[in-house]
Design a protein around this motif. Structure first.
Motif, PDB file in Angstrom:
ATOM      1  N   GLY A  32      -6.454  10.314  10.327  1.00  0.00           N
ATOM      2  CA  GLY A  32      -7.519  11.218  10.117  1.00  0.00           C
ATOM      3  C   GLY A  32      -7.903  11.824   8.984  1.00  0.00           C
ATOM      4  N   GLY A  33      -7.297  11.536   7.912  1.00  0.00           N
ATOM      5  CA  GLY A  33      -7.734  12.182   6.387  1.00  0.00           C
ATOM      6  C   GLY A  33      -8.775  11.405   5.729  1.00  0.00           C
ATOM      7  N   ARG A  34      -9.043  12.040   4.700  1.00  0.00           N
ATOM      8  CA  ARG A  34     -10.279  11.641   3.925  1.00  0.00           C
ATOM      9  C   ARG A  34      -9.834  11.439   2.512  1.00  0.00           C
ATOM     10  NH1 ARG A  34     -13.265  16.178   6.744  1.00  0.00           N
ATOM     11  NH2 ARG A  34     -12.225  17.595   5.281  1.00  0.00           N
ATOM     12  N   MET A  35     -10.457  10.387   1.894  1.00  0.00           N
ATOM     13  CA  MET A  35     -10.131   9.911   0.651  1.00  0.00           C
ATOM     14  C   MET A  35     -11.537   9.417  -0.191  1.00  0.00           C
ATOM     15  SD  MET A  35      -8.228   6.362  -1.125  1.00  0.00           S
ATOM     16  CE  MET A  35      -9.658   5.581  -1.614  1.00  0.00           C
ATOM     17  N   LEU A  36     -11.426   9.775  -1.531  1.00  0.00           N
ATOM     18  CA  LEU A  36     -12.577   9.519  -2.358  1.00  0.00           C
ATOM     19  C   LEU A  36     -12.220   8.566  -3.235  1.00  0.00           C
ATOM     20  CD1 LEU A  36     -15.474  10.283  -3.347  1.00  0.00           C
ATOM     21  CD2 LEU A  36     -14.382  12.188  -4.739  1.00  0.00           C
ATOM     22  N   ASP A  37     -12.946   7.461  -3.396  1.00  0.00           N
ATOM     23  CA  ASP A  37     -12.791   6.614  -4.407  1.00  0.00           C
ATOM     24  C   ASP A  37     -14.055   6.865  -5.594  1.00  0.00           C
ATOM     25  OD1 ASP A  37     -11.659   4.534  -6.086  1.00  0.00           O
ATOM     26  OD2 ASP A  37     -13.078   3.065  -5.320  1.00  0.00           O
ATOM     27  N   VAL A  38     -13.683   7.191  -6.744  1.00  0.00           N
ATOM     28  CA  VAL A  38     -14.577   7.653  -7.686  1.00  0.00           C
ATOM     29  C   VAL A  38     -14.874   6.442  -8.725  1.00  0.00           C
ATOM     30  CG1 VAL A  38     -15.222   9.278  -9.566  1.00  0.00           C
ATOM     31  CG2 VAL A  38     -13.629  10.078  -7.775  1.00  0.00           C
ATOM     32  N   ALA A  39     -15.778   6.128  -9.021  1.00  0.00           N
ATOM     33  CA  ALA A  39     -16.446   5.032  -9.852  1.00  0.00           C
ATOM     34  C   ALA A  39     -15.650   3.766  -9.292  1.00  0.00           C
ATOM     35  CB  ALA A  39     -15.530   4.982 -11.070  1.00  0.00           C
ATOM     36  N   THR A  40     -16.275   3.611  -8.230  1.00  0.00           N
ATOM     37  CA  THR A  40     -15.708   2.666  -7.022  1.00  0.00           C
ATOM     38  C   THR A  40     -15.879   1.164  -7.637  1.00  0.00           C
ATOM     39  OG1 THR A  40     -15.663   2.047  -4.792  1.00  0.00           O
ATOM     40  CG2 THR A  40     -17.662   2.628  -5.528  1.00  0.00           C
ATOM     41  N   GLY A  41     -17.166   1.011  -8.309  1.00  0.00           N
ATOM     42  CA  GLY A  41     -17.408  -0.330  -8.805  1.00  0.00           C
ATOM     43  C   GLY A  41     -17.747  -1.296  -7.503  1.00  0.00           C
ATOM     44  N   THR A  42     -17.027  -2.256  -7.390  1.00  0.00           N
ATOM     45  CA  THR A  42     -17.410  -3.207  -6.326  1.00  0.00           C
ATOM     46  C   THR A  42     -16.690  -3.014  -5.006  1.00  0.00           C
ATOM     47  OG1 THR A  42     -15.923  -4.767  -7.418  1.00  0.00           O
ATOM     48  CG2 THR A  42     -18.330  -5.020  -7.738  1.00  0.00           C
ATOM     49  N   GLY A  43     -15.642  -1.676  -5.119  1.00  0.00           N
ATOM     50  CA  GLY A  43     -15.275  -1.251  -3.971  1.00  0.00           C
ATOM     51  C   GLY A  43     -13.915  -1.751  -3.456  1.00  0.00           C
ATOM     52  N   VAL A  44     -13.208  -2.387  -4.640  1.00  0.00           N
ATOM     53  CA  VAL A  44     -12.074  -2.917  -4.338  1.00  0.00           C
ATOM     54  C   VAL A  44     -11.048  -1.832  -3.857  1.00  0.00           C
ATOM     55  CG1 VAL A  44     -10.187  -4.518  -5.290  1.00  0.00           C
ATOM     56  CG2 VAL A  44     -12.298  -4.662  -5.948  1.00  0.00           C
ATOM     57  N   ILE A  45     -10.853  -1.021  -4.682  1.00  0.00           N
ATOM     58  CA  ILE A  45      -9.748   0.334  -4.264  1.00  0.00           C
ATOM     59  C   ILE A  45     -10.206   0.807  -2.831  1.00  0.00           C
ATOM     60  CG2 ILE A  45      -8.622   2.341  -4.640  1.00  0.00           C
ATOM     61  CD1 ILE A  45      -8.929   1.692  -7.545  1.00  0.00           C
ATOM     62  N   ALA A  46     -11.681   1.040  -2.605  1.00  0.00           N
ATOM     63  CA  ALA A  46     -11.819   1.832  -1.331  1.00  0.00           C
ATOM     64  C   ALA A  46     -11.651   0.706  -0.096  1.00  0.00           C
ATOM     65  CB  ALA A  46     -13.336   2.271  -1.465  1.00  0.00           C
ATOM     66  N   LEU A  47     -11.911  -0.385  -0.287  1.00  0.00           N
ATOM     67  CA  LEU A  47     -11.752  -1.597   0.668  1.00  0.00           C
ATOM     68  C   LEU A  47     -10.193  -1.406   0.970  1.00  0.00           C
ATOM     69  CD1 LEU A  47     -14.728  -3.957  -0.019  1.00  0.00           C
ATOM     70  CD2 LEU A  47     -14.246  -2.575   2.024  1.00  0.00           C
ATOM     71  N   ALA A  48      -9.265  -1.634  -0.133  1.00  0.00           N
ATOM     72  CA  ALA A  48      -8.014  -1.629   0.142  1.00  0.00           C
ATOM     73  C   ALA A  48      -7.575  -0.411   0.881  1.00  0.00           C
ATOM     74  CB  ALA A  48      -7.438  -1.852  -1.229  1.00  0.00           C
ATOM     75  N   ALA A  49      -8.045   0.750   0.563  1.00  0.00           N
ATOM     76  CA  ALA A  49      -7.586   1.817   1.382  1.00  0.00           C
ATOM     77  C   ALA A  49      -7.861   1.894   2.732  1.00  0.00           C
ATOM     78  CB  ALA A  49      -8.463   3.155   0.413  1.00  0.00           C
ATOM     79  N   LEU A  50      -9.167   1.424   3.223  1.00  0.00           N
ATOM     80  CA  LEU A  50      -9.658   1.437   4.323  1.00  0.00           C
ATOM     81  C   LEU A  50      -8.722   0.483   5.152  1.00  0.00           C
ATOM     82  CD1 LEU A  50     -11.680   1.999   6.544  1.00  0.00           C
ATOM     83  CD2 LEU A  50     -13.055   0.004   5.845  1.00  0.00           C
ATOM     84  N   LYS A  51      -7.979  -0.670   4.720  1.00  0.00           N
ATOM     85  CA  LYS A  51      -7.265  -1.619   5.231  1.00  0.00           C
ATOM     86  C   LYS A  51      -6.140  -0.993   5.418  1.00  0.00           C
ATOM     87  CE  LYS A  51      -5.802  -6.117   5.185  1.00  0.00           C
ATOM     88  NZ  LYS A  51      -5.783  -7.881   4.509  1.00  0.00           N
ATOM     89  N   LYS A  52      -5.596  -0.168   4.387  1.00  0.00           N
ATOM     90  CA  LYS A  52      -4.348   0.464   4.522  1.00  0.00           C
ATOM     91  C   LYS A  52      -4.159   1.634   5.508  1.00  0.00           C
ATOM     92  CE  LYS A  52      -0.102   1.731   2.957  1.00  0.00           C
ATOM     93  NZ  LYS A  52       1.168   0.736   3.167  1.00  0.00           N
ATOM     94  N   TYR A  53      -5.390   2.286   5.683  1.00  0.00           N
ATOM     95  CA  TYR A  53      -5.559   3.502   6.604  1.00  0.00           C
ATOM     96  C   TYR A  53      -6.607   3.477   7.243  1.00  0.00           C
ATOM     97  CZ  TYR A  53      -2.448   5.134   2.588  1.00  0.00           C
ATOM     98  OH  TYR A  53      -1.354   5.111   1.557  1.00  0.00           O
TER      99      TYR A  53
END
Length: 241
Positions: free
Chosen positions: A60-81
């Motif tokens: 239920g938390g919130r994460m911010l990916d800065v300078a996300t580029g093509t979103g590789v970290i953000a998408l990995a975080a969504l899959k993990k959490y």
């Protein structure tokens, strides 16, 4: 606590260094993922998953990916959490468009933003991540202070960055980076100029110890780091206490 600050119709123009980085990343969007795979021998996606895992975003938390580029970290975080809310920001519209077109990307909140002035309230996020951001900004301390501001107490920042190689491998690895990155840019992306800029920013960035010192000045604690890929990359984590 409000989720976002009041938004201006358009962001302030980036600094001179920011403008150069913005032009570069807008130009290389179509080849960005492929070049990252080639330049890291396929390790880039693994590192991004490692960054996401180290955030420890609560359910239920919130994460911010800065300078996300093509979103590789953000998408990995969504899959993990999958039960968390992932925000991802960048100052390159082309990168954001590419990221938002990927499978599963509709679950992420994509937004144009400047890392120097994040459009979110104080202590809003449980974690902040970024990959290859700090080497492209004028004031690393200001950018990290902004991330400290938007993090909750106990929240974590996890950083993926390049760093200049040191030790016995310093000279052969440096030579390899100087030759390989522009060459790949020429052959794969047909854009030697942009990748020459990325080569210079890779070799010219700070050591892990220098980044750690800035994190401490900003107020972070429990700082840990490790090098990757012949000492040319690093992952650093820290907590807001």
């Amino acid at each position: 606590m409000t989720e976002e600050r009041a938004q201006m119709p358009s962001p302030d123009p980036p600094s001179s260094k920011g403008q150069e980085a913005q032009r570069t990343f807008n130009k290389i969007t179509d080849y960005y993922d492929l070049m990252n795979r080639l330049m890291t021998l396929g390790r880039h996606a693994v590192w991004c998953r490692d960054v996401a895992a180290r955030t420890r975003v609560p359910s239920g938390g919130r994460m911010l990916d800065v300078a996300t580029g093509t979103g590789v970290i953000a998408l990995a975080a969504l899959k993990k959490y999958p039960n968390s809310t992932i925000h991802a920001v960048d100052f390159s519209d082309r990168m954001l468009t590419e990221a938002a077109s990927k499978p599963g990307a509709s679950a992420i909140r994509w937004q144009h933003a400047d890392a120097n002035d994040l459009p979110f309230g104080d202590e809003f996020f449980d974690a902040v991540t970024h990959g290859y951001l700090l080497r492209n900004v004028d004031d690393v301390e200001r950018v990290l202070a902004e991330q400290y501001r938007v993090l909750k107490r106990g929240g974590r920042v996890v950083i993926l960055e390049t760093c200049p190689p040191q030790g016995l491998l310093r000279y052969p690895v440096t030579l390899g980076v100087r030759v390989l990155i522009p060459l790949l840019g020429q052959v794969v992306a047909r854009d030697r100029e942009s990748y020459a800029y990325l080569q210079k920013s890779t070799l010219g960035f700070m050591t892990p110890e220098e980044v750690v010192a800035i994190l401490r000045r900003v107020g972070f604690a429990s700082i840990a780091w490790k090098k990757k890929f012949f000492g040319t990359h690093m992952i650093i984590s820290a907590e807001k206490q």
